[in-house]
Every structure is written in structure tokens, then in C-alpha cells.
Design a protein around this motif. Sequence first.
Motif, PDB file in Angstrom:
ATOM      1  N   THR A 154     -13.156  81.564 -70.582  1.00 22.26           N
ATOM      2  CA  THR A 154     -11.825  82.074 -70.927  1.00 22.26           C
ATOM      3  C   THR A 154     -11.042  82.352 -69.647  1.00 22.26           C
ATOM      4  O   THR A 154     -11.561  83.001 -68.736  1.00 22.26           O
ATOM      5  CB  THR A 154     -11.932  83.363 -71.762  1.00 22.26           C
ATOM      6  N   VAL A 155      -9.824  81.843 -69.578  1.00 21.33           N
ATOM      7  CA  VAL A 155      -8.949  82.093 -68.433  1.00 21.33           C
ATOM      8  C   VAL A 155      -7.806  82.984 -68.902  1.00 21.33           C
ATOM      9  O   VAL A 155      -7.101  82.634 -69.861  1.00 21.33           O
ATOM     10  CB  VAL A 155      -8.384  80.777 -67.850  1.00 21.33           C
ATOM     11  N   ARG A 156      -7.647  84.129 -68.250  1.00 24.92           N
ATOM     12  CA  ARG A 156      -6.599  85.080 -68.637  1.00 24.92           C
ATOM     13  C   ARG A 156      -5.471  85.098 -67.608  1.00 24.92           C
ATOM     14  O   ARG A 156      -5.709  84.931 -66.400  1.00 24.92           O
ATOM     15  CB  ARG A 156      -7.200  86.488 -68.796  1.00 24.92           C
ATOM     16  N   PHE A 157      -4.248  85.309 -68.092  1.00 28.01           N
ATOM     17  CA  PHE A 157      -3.062  85.339 -67.228  1.00 28.01           C
ATOM     18  C   PHE A 157      -2.367  86.698 -67.369  1.00 28.01           C
ATOM     19  O   PHE A 157      -2.400  87.304 -68.450  1.00 28.01           O
ATOM     20  CB  PHE A 157      -2.087  84.236 -67.634  1.00 28.01           C
ATOM     21  N   PHE A 158      -1.715  87.124 -66.293  1.00 29.61           N
ATOM     22  CA  PHE A 158      -1.054  88.432 -66.316  1.00 29.61           C
ATOM     23  C   PHE A 158       0.345  88.369 -65.700  1.00 29.61           C
ATOM     24  O   PHE A 158       0.630  87.512 -64.865  1.00 29.61           O
ATOM     25  CB  PHE A 158      -1.899  89.455 -65.540  1.00 29.61           C
ATOM     26  N   ALA A 159       1.173  89.327 -66.123  1.00 27.22           N
ATOM     27  CA  ALA A 159       2.496  89.581 -65.544  1.00 27.22           C
ATOM     28  C   ALA A 159       3.326  88.302 -65.444  1.00 27.22           C
ATOM     29  O   ALA A 159       3.503  87.601 -66.440  1.00 27.22           O
ATOM     30  CB  ALA A 159       2.338  90.290 -64.194  1.00 27.22           C
ATOM     31  N   SER A 160       3.821  87.982 -64.233  1.00 29.07           N
ATOM     32  CA  SER A 160       4.734  86.840 -64.094  1.00 29.07           C
ATOM     33  C   SER A 160       4.047  85.528 -64.471  1.00 29.07           C
ATOM     34  O   SER A 160       4.689  84.613 -64.991  1.00 29.07           O
ATOM     35  CB  SER A 160       5.264  86.758 -62.657  1.00 29.07           C
ATOM     36  N   ILE A 161       2.753  85.408 -64.211  1.00 35.03           N
ATOM     37  CA  ILE A 161       2.045  84.155 -64.538  1.00 35.03           C
ATOM     38  C   ILE A 161       1.974  83.981 -66.049  1.00 35.03           C
ATOM     39  O   ILE A 161       2.193  82.887 -66.575  1.00 35.03           O
ATOM     40  CB  ILE A 161       0.615  84.163 -63.957  1.00 35.03           C
ATOM     41  N   LYS A 162       1.684  85.061 -66.743  1.00 35.89           N
ATOM     42  CA  LYS A 162       1.613  84.997 -68.213  1.00 35.89           C
ATOM     43  C   LYS A 162       2.945  84.512 -68.788  1.00 35.89           C
ATOM     44  O   LYS A 162       2.962  83.686 -69.697  1.00 35.89           O
ATOM     45  CB  LYS A 162       1.258  86.389 -68.759  1.00 35.89           C
TER      46      LYS A 162
ATOM     47  N   LYS B 158       5.257  82.673 -67.241  1.00 40.56           N
ATOM     48  CA  LYS B 158       5.541  81.289 -66.879  1.00 40.56           C
ATOM     49  C   LYS B 158       4.636  80.310 -67.619  1.00 40.56           C
ATOM     50  O   LYS B 158       5.063  79.227 -68.014  1.00 40.56           O
ATOM     51  CB  LYS B 158       5.423  81.103 -65.369  1.00 40.56           C
ATOM     52  N   VAL B 159       3.371  80.690 -67.803  1.00 36.95           N
ATOM     53  CA  VAL B 159       2.433  79.819 -68.523  1.00 36.95           C
ATOM     54  C   VAL B 159       2.731  79.853 -70.024  1.00 36.95           C
ATOM     55  O   VAL B 159       2.525  78.867 -70.736  1.00 36.95           O
ATOM     56  CB  VAL B 159       0.973  80.255 -68.252  1.00 36.95           C
ATOM     57  N   GLY B 160       3.212  81.001 -70.501  1.00 31.73           N
ATOM     58  CA  GLY B 160       3.502  81.139 -71.928  1.00 31.73           C
ATOM     59  C   GLY B 160       2.277  81.435 -72.760  1.00 31.73           C
ATOM     60  O   GLY B 160       2.300  81.294 -73.988  1.00 31.73           O
ATOM     61  N   LEU B 161       1.197  81.823 -72.096  1.00 33.27           N
ATOM     62  CA  LEU B 161      -0.055  82.140 -72.792  1.00 33.27           C
ATOM     63  C   LEU B 161      -0.670  83.390 -72.178  1.00 33.27           C
ATOM     64  O   LEU B 161      -0.531  83.622 -70.977  1.00 33.27           O
ATOM     65  CB  LEU B 161      -1.085  81.008 -72.607  1.00 33.27           C
TER      66      LEU B 161
ATOM     67  N   ASN C 100      -4.399  70.426 -66.392  1.00 30.35           N
ATOM     68  CA  ASN C 100      -4.414  69.162 -67.152  1.00 30.35           C
ATOM     69  C   ASN C 100      -4.100  69.390 -68.628  1.00 30.35           C
ATOM     70  O   ASN C 100      -3.535  68.515 -69.286  1.00 30.35           O
ATOM     71  CB  ASN C 100      -5.792  68.491 -67.030  1.00 30.35           C
ATOM     72  N   GLU C 101      -4.511  70.526 -69.141  1.00 31.74           N
ATOM     73  CA  GLU C 101      -4.378  70.762 -70.582  1.00 31.74           C
ATOM     74  C   GLU C 101      -3.119  71.538 -70.967  1.00 31.74           C
ATOM     75  O   GLU C 101      -2.891  71.804 -72.136  1.00 31.74           O
ATOM     76  CB  GLU C 101      -5.633  71.479 -71.101  1.00 31.74           C
ATOM     77  N   THR C 102      -2.337  71.937 -69.960  1.00 34.28           N
ATOM     78  CA  THR C 102      -1.070  72.625 -70.236  1.00 34.28           C
ATOM     79  C   THR C 102       0.028  71.951 -69.416  1.00 34.28           C
ATOM     80  O   THR C 102      -0.229  71.000 -68.681  1.00 34.28           O
ATOM     81  CB  THR C 102      -1.131  74.118 -69.841  1.00 34.28           C
ATOM     82  N   SER C 103       1.226  72.487 -69.500  1.00 33.49           N
ATOM     83  CA  SER C 103       2.325  71.921 -68.706  1.00 33.49           C
ATOM     84  C   SER C 103       2.427  72.595 -67.341  1.00 33.49           C
ATOM     85  O   SER C 103       3.394  72.385 -66.606  1.00 33.49           O
ATOM     86  CB  SER C 103       3.636  72.085 -69.469  1.00 33.49           C
ATOM     87  N   VAL C 104       1.429  73.393 -66.987  1.00 40.40           N
ATOM     88  CA  VAL C 104       1.488  74.157 -65.744  1.00 40.40           C
ATOM     89  C   VAL C 104       0.941  73.325 -64.584  1.00 40.40           C
ATOM     90  O   VAL C 104      -0.131  72.725 -64.687  1.00 40.40           O
ATOM     91  CB  VAL C 104       0.652  75.451 -65.880  1.00 40.40           C
TER      92      VAL C 104
END
Lengths: 83, 138
Positions: free
Chosen positions: A3-11, A13-16, A38-42
Motif C-alpha cells: 500500500t502506498v499512501r499520499f499526504f498533504a500536497s501530494i495527496k 495532486k495525485v487525487g488519491l 505507470n498505473e496513474t497519471s502521475v
Amino acid sequence: MVTVRFFASIKEKVGLESIDIPINGPTSIRDVLNRVANETSVDKAFLMPGGFLYALNQRMESLDTPVNDGDEIAVLPPLSGGF
Amino acid sequence: MARLQKENFDVGKEIRALAEKSRGTGGIVTFLGTVRDISKGHEIVKINFESYADMAEKELDRLEDDAKEKFDIIDCLVIHRTGEITVGENIVLIVVTSAHRSAAFDACEWTIDELKTRIPIWKEEFTATGKHWVEEHP
């Protein structure tokens, strides 16, 4: 599965908040983040720009740290806690 | 034990509680961080702190332990708030008890400096014209 988690500004921008990435064989944090790109638009340069920190199972680690099935990676933008 | 919490804290109560369980205390140094009304020329309406809570709580505990190991102090307490906080309100509290003042001052300064580089917490500033994430160490 990792599982990869994102926080704050990254969350934002990634939208997840998080994404699950299946793994098979020896894999590093860097490998997993390439898979996320590869699996997202990031863009992978966005996920690994040089100024971010990375945590594996809630400990700071480098991008070359090996990961195992069931691990949790966190992508941390520059910290700004405190006053 | 360190605390990550949404609710405000009572500075006097926290100081008294730590002092009462710190036998041998001769001095107490505290650092209280609050929400500024101005940031880079912009008037701040409020701020929001987001955290990677599970990791932040563990790192805050490690930070207290490291301060106690590094400096000749008796005890150290760190409290950091999360969520939305308005101008003038408390954000972070560090209390250090020690037999002598020098170690307590040093430990308190070291602890807030380390907190800003180790604890996964992020500040989002809200101004009259919008909001943005702060990604630098002032």
C-alpha cells in the motif's frame, strides 16, 4: 500487495489517499513508485523529485530500501509541523 | 508520553503535571508555538495541520526519548495539535524538566528543531485569497 499512501500536497495532486500495488519478487520503494507512475497519471519525477521523504512501515527509509508483501509505503512532502 | 491531538491543551496544567512527576527538578523550560496572524505579508485566517498520525505519534515518542538520552534532563513532554486552528491558538508545546537550566534550554531548543524535520505533519495556510501547503522550514 504493497500500500502506498499520499499526504498533504501530494495527496491533492495525485487525487488519491492511497493505492495498492501488487509485487512479485525483490522490489524496492523506488520500484513501487515507478509502478505507481505507470498505473496513474502521475509522473515519476513528481513522486521522486529529490526533496521528498519516504517511510516504510512508519520509519523513514531511502528509495532503495527493499519492500515485502504487506508493507506500507508513505510518500511525504517536505514537513512543516511546529509553529 | 507525547500526544498528537485535535483539542487544545492547558499549558499550566501540562507544566504542573510534568513537574509533579519529575523528582529533582530545579528548572522548567517550555516552548509554546502559536498560529501567527501574518505569514509572508498575507493575513492568515486559520491553518490546518494534517498528519500521518500513526507514524507521527511513534516519532513524537521517539523524539522525547532521544531528548532524554541526549541531554542531562529529567523529563520531556511534546504535544502537537492537528486539524483546523485559528490565529493565536496553541499549536505545539514542549516542556522540559531538569535539575539545572542550561540542559533544559538546550533540550527544548533541540526538540523543536528536530520536530520540524522528523515528524510527518504538514501545515496548510488559509488566507483571504485562498489556501496553500507550507513546504519549507521557517
